[in-house]
Design an enzyme around this catalytic site. Structure first.
Site, PDB file in Angstrom:
ATOM      1  N   CYS A 150       0.889  -1.057   0.008  1.00  0.00           N
ATOM      2  CA  CYS A 150       0.140   0.054   0.029  1.00  0.00           C
ATOM      3  C   CYS A 150       0.888   1.154   0.094  1.00  0.00           C
ATOM      4  O   CYS A 150       0.554   2.201  -0.527  1.00  0.00           O
ATOM      5  CB  CYS A 150      -1.063  -0.043   1.176  1.00  0.00           C
ATOM      6  SG  CYS A 150      -1.915  -1.381   1.519  1.00  0.00           S
ATOM      7  N   ASP A 204     -21.193  11.781 -14.247  1.00  0.00           N
ATOM      8  CA  ASP A 204     -22.866  11.528 -14.099  1.00  0.00           C
ATOM      9  C   ASP A 204     -22.929  10.529 -12.891  1.00  0.00           C
ATOM     10  O   ASP A 204     -24.120  10.100 -12.605  1.00  0.00           O
ATOM     11  CB  ASP A 204     -23.420  10.743 -15.175  1.00  0.00           C
ATOM     12  CG  ASP A 204     -22.657   9.552 -15.673  1.00  0.00           C
ATOM     13  OD1 ASP A 204     -21.644   9.017 -14.941  1.00  0.00           O
ATOM     14  OD2 ASP A 204     -23.052   8.772 -16.641  1.00  0.00           O
TER      15      ASP A 204
END
Length: 218
Positions: A44, A135
């Site tokens: 990570c 959207d």
């Protein structure tokens, strides 16, 4: 789980920049939500550092970035200093990290990796990538196990494809990168294709079916 083409649900969360409401934070931009198993973990650390160094590339594409990890905000802020040192990134931290200690969002969005657990036996968050359009619909999702780091050059590549094909009537072939030939959509008849793509070409195949049609990137 959210299916492609569905509205990605909004949510409220604590982050390293304070409380956010996801849809309001996203605004009219594209967005990437990418999750991580835990703070202070090696893979990570390399991933978040790489994304920080690619921030300008994402900005060029009007893409907002937000990460998620199953630790609290204070932990995230301490971890950021390690990430910056490891990656050589010396600027102000460019994107927020969500705190999801109770795994609420990880469960809601199907992010958990059942094969990877923490010391308390709780499942770790897998390496999800959700790309959300202006959207608010889910445009792409990729799920990696906790042990495999992501290729963020590939994520930039698919954003280029998503943004191109959202406005132009083309598809992108295998290994396509911006500027290379695209493919004419199968539902466009040849006559219409000649008007839309004057320089399109057909590639012969043994079946004799004229479905392999290429055009310079519009």
């Amino acid at each position: 789980m959210v299916n492609l083409g569905e509205i990605f649900p909004t949510f409220a969360a604590d982050t390293t920049i304070g409380q956010i409401e996801f849809h309001s934070w996203l605004g009219d931009s594209w967005g990437i939500l990418f999750s991580h198993p835990a703070d202070y973990t090696p893979v990570c650390t390399t991933e978040l550092g790489m994304v920080a160094k690619l921030t300008d590339e994402f900005k060029k594409r009007d893409v907002k970035l937000i990460a998620l990890s199953c630790d609290d905000v204070d932990s995230h802020k301490g971890w950021i200093e390690d990430i910056k040192t490891n990656s050589g990134f010396s600027q102000d931290w460019p994107y927020p990290i969500i705190a999801d200690q109770k795994r609420d969002l990880a469960v809601k969005f199907g992010m958990l990796d059942p094969d990877e657990k923490d010391d308390a036996g709780m499942a770790l968050t897998a390496r999800c990538v959700f790309i959300i359009g202006p959207d608010k619909k889910l445009k792409l999702s990729i799920l990696y196990p906790a042990t495999t780091g992501r290729n963020f050059d590939e994520i930039l590549r698919v954003i280029d494809s998503l943004q191109l094909t959202a406005t132009k009537r083309v598809a992108t072939p295998a290994n396509w990168t911006s500027g290379n030939e695209c493919m004419v959509l199968p539902n466009i008849p040849d006559e219409e294709a000649r008007k839309l793509f004057p320089n399109f070409r057909k590639q012969d195949v043994p079946s004799g079916k004229n479905y392999m049609r290429f055009t310079p990137q519009p």
